[in-house]
Design a protein around this motif. Structure first.
Motif, PDB file in Angstrom:
ATOM      1  N   VAL A 179       0.840  -1.200   0.000  1.00 50.72           N
ATOM      2  CA  VAL A 179       0.000   0.000   0.000  1.00 50.72           C
ATOM      3  C   VAL A 179       0.872   1.245   0.000  1.00 50.72           C
ATOM      4  O   VAL A 179       0.566   2.246  -0.661  1.00 50.72           O
ATOM      5  N   LEU A 180       1.980   1.195   0.737  1.00 51.87           N
ATOM      6  CA  LEU A 180       2.906   2.320   0.813  1.00 51.87           C
ATOM      7  C   LEU A 180       3.414   2.723  -0.563  1.00 51.87           C
ATOM      8  O   LEU A 180       3.396   3.904  -0.934  1.00 51.87           O
ATOM      9  N   THR A 181       3.834   1.733  -1.349  1.00 55.28           N
ATOM     10  CA  THR A 181       4.313   2.007  -2.701  1.00 55.28           C
ATOM     11  C   THR A 181       3.198   2.563  -3.576  1.00 55.28           C
ATOM     12  O   THR A 181       3.400   3.514  -4.344  1.00 55.28           O
ATOM     13  N   GLY A 182       2.012   1.985  -3.446  1.00 56.74           N
ATOM     14  CA  GLY A 182       0.879   2.450  -4.233  1.00 56.74           C
ATOM     15  C   GLY A 182       0.491   3.883  -3.910  1.00 56.74           C
ATOM     16  O   GLY A 182       0.207   4.677  -4.814  1.00 56.74           O
ATOM     17  N   ARG A 184       2.423   6.265  -2.725  1.00 53.11           N
ATOM     18  CA  ARG A 184       3.434   7.169  -3.262  1.00 53.11           C
ATOM     19  C   ARG A 184       3.229   7.386  -4.760  1.00 53.11           C
ATOM     20  O   ARG A 184       3.327   8.507  -5.266  1.00 53.11           O
ATOM     21  N   ARG A 185       2.920   6.316  -5.476  1.00 51.96           N
ATOM     22  CA  ARG A 185       2.701   6.438  -6.920  1.00 51.96           C
ATOM     23  C   ARG A 185       1.439   7.233  -7.230  1.00 51.96           C
ATOM     24  O   ARG A 185       1.413   8.018  -8.189  1.00 51.96           O
ATOM     25  N   VAL A 186       0.395   7.026  -6.441  1.00 49.49           N
ATOM     26  CA  VAL A 186      -0.855   7.764  -6.659  1.00 49.49           C
ATOM     27  C   VAL A 186      -0.634   9.262  -6.488  1.00 49.49           C
ATOM     28  O   VAL A 186      -1.100  10.069  -7.303  1.00 49.49           O
ATOM     29  N   PHE A 187       0.104   9.649  -5.440  1.00 48.40           N
ATOM     30  CA  PHE A 187       0.378  11.072  -5.230  1.00 48.40           C
ATOM     31  C   PHE A 187       1.211  11.642  -6.379  1.00 48.40           C
ATOM     32  O   PHE A 187       0.955  12.765  -6.838  1.00 48.40           O
ATOM     33  N   ALA A 188       2.189  10.880  -6.846  1.00 47.81           N
ATOM     34  CA  ALA A 188       3.016  11.347  -7.955  1.00 47.81           C
ATOM     35  C   ALA A 188       2.164  11.547  -9.205  1.00 47.81           C
ATOM     36  O   ALA A 188       2.294  12.552  -9.910  1.00 47.81           O
ATOM     37  N   VAL A 189       1.281  10.586  -9.489  1.00 46.06           N
ATOM     38  CA  VAL A 189       0.396  10.694 -10.653  1.00 46.06           C
ATOM     39  C   VAL A 189      -0.537  11.891 -10.512  1.00 46.06           C
ATOM     40  O   VAL A 189      -0.802  12.609 -11.490  1.00 46.06           O
ATOM     41  N   CYS A 190      -1.026  12.123  -9.304  1.00 48.44           N
ATOM     42  CA  CYS A 190      -1.910  13.273  -9.071  1.00 48.44           C
ATOM     43  C   CYS A 190      -1.191  14.585  -9.372  1.00 48.44           C
ATOM     44  O   CYS A 190      -1.747  15.480 -10.015  1.00 48.44           O
ATOM     45  N   PHE A 191       0.059  14.709  -8.919  1.00 46.82           N
ATOM     46  CA  PHE A 191       0.813  15.931  -9.181  1.00 46.82           C
ATOM     47  C   PHE A 191       1.069  16.104 -10.683  1.00 46.82           C
ATOM     48  O   PHE A 191       0.975  17.217 -11.211  1.00 46.82           O
ATOM     49  N   VAL A 192       1.372  15.007 -11.382  1.00 44.92           N
ATOM     50  CA  VAL A 192       1.583  15.081 -12.842  1.00 44.92           C
ATOM     51  C   VAL A 192       0.275  15.478 -13.532  1.00 44.92           C
ATOM     52  O   VAL A 192       0.265  16.322 -14.442  1.00 44.92           O
ATOM     53  N   GLY A 193      -0.839  14.879 -13.100  1.00 46.64           N
ATOM     54  CA  GLY A 193      -2.126  15.212 -13.697  1.00 46.64           C
ATOM     55  C   GLY A 193      -2.507  16.659 -13.476  1.00 46.64           C
ATOM     56  O   GLY A 193      -3.006  17.336 -14.389  1.00 46.64           O
ATOM     57  N   LEU A 194      -2.250  17.167 -12.276  1.00 44.79           N
ATOM     58  CA  LEU A 194      -2.554  18.572 -11.978  1.00 44.79           C
ATOM     59  C   LEU A 194      -1.666  19.504 -12.805  1.00 44.79           C
ATOM     60  O   LEU A 194      -2.119  20.561 -13.243  1.00 44.79           O
TER      61      LEU A 194
END
Length: 201
Positions: A179-182, A184-194
């Motif tokens: 879950v920890l890895t997931g 981190r990736r979700v937050f990174a994707v959110c920042f890229v999407g924004l």
């Protein structure tokens, strides 16, 4: 103060965006204190946009494509940096018995920059606040400052609620390596999407 203003403000603030993502990340990473600090930082980042709107400086962004594009792409770059930093720092989202809390200064600087480098916030104030202030009325600047203060107060309350919720579930979420890895990736994707959404605005 009209009900329409309060409802519109609440909808705008509650809708997830850059500040919400940052506050959630702070809550998951460093707990309740950091989440509230992040909420305060994002709220503080609204002040320059509000003052620019009231003093008329926002007209520069509105009329100058170069100025607007410059600020916009600085914001895009910073969001991409946040995405890269989130993926790179594998210790950012951890739960340890005696982990060192992130400094309040670092949280505040990051939160302020996220909102400061978002010209859409100034454009929002330019289009939003004047609707609730009579044109040419005496004391209109003071009225806009009051409305802006209400907007900031609601921003802080809502963002803090998001962050405190994230802090409340951090032990359950982050104690699981997968879950920890997931997360981190979700937050990174959110920042890229924004950043992409800001770039095409």
């Amino acid at each position: 103060m009209s009900v329409a203003f309060l409802l519109t403000t609440l909808v705008v603030v509650v809708t997830p965006g850059t500040g919400v993502v940052y506050t959630l990340a702070a809550g998951l990473s460093h707990g309740r204190r950091a989440s509230v600090t992040a909420a305060f930082a994002c709220t503080l980042g609204i002040v320059p946009h509000l003052l620019a709107t009231v003093t008329g400086l926002a007209a520069l962004l509105h009329t100058s494509a170069v100025a607007y594009e410059t600020v916009k792409y600085l914001g895009v770059g910073y969001l991409l940096y946040m995405a890269w930093a989130t993926l790179r720092d594998r210790d950012a989202l951890t739960v340890a018995a005696r982990s060192e809390p992130q400094s309040a200064g670092r949280v505040i600087v990051s939160g302020v920059l996220l909102n400061l480098l978002n010209p859409k916030l100034t454009m929002f104030f330019v289009a939003f606040l004047p609707q609730f202030v009579p044109a040419g009325a005496e004391g209109s600047a003071a009225a806009m400052l009051r409305l802006g203060g209400v907007f900031m107060a609601l921003t802080f309350v809502v963002f803090a609620a998001y962050g405190l919720f994230a802090a409340a579930v951090r032990d359950r979420v982050l104690a699981r390596p997968g879950v920890l890895t997931g997360v981190r990736r979700v937050f990174a994707v959110c920042f890229v999407g924004l950043s992409a959404r800001l770039a095409v605005a």
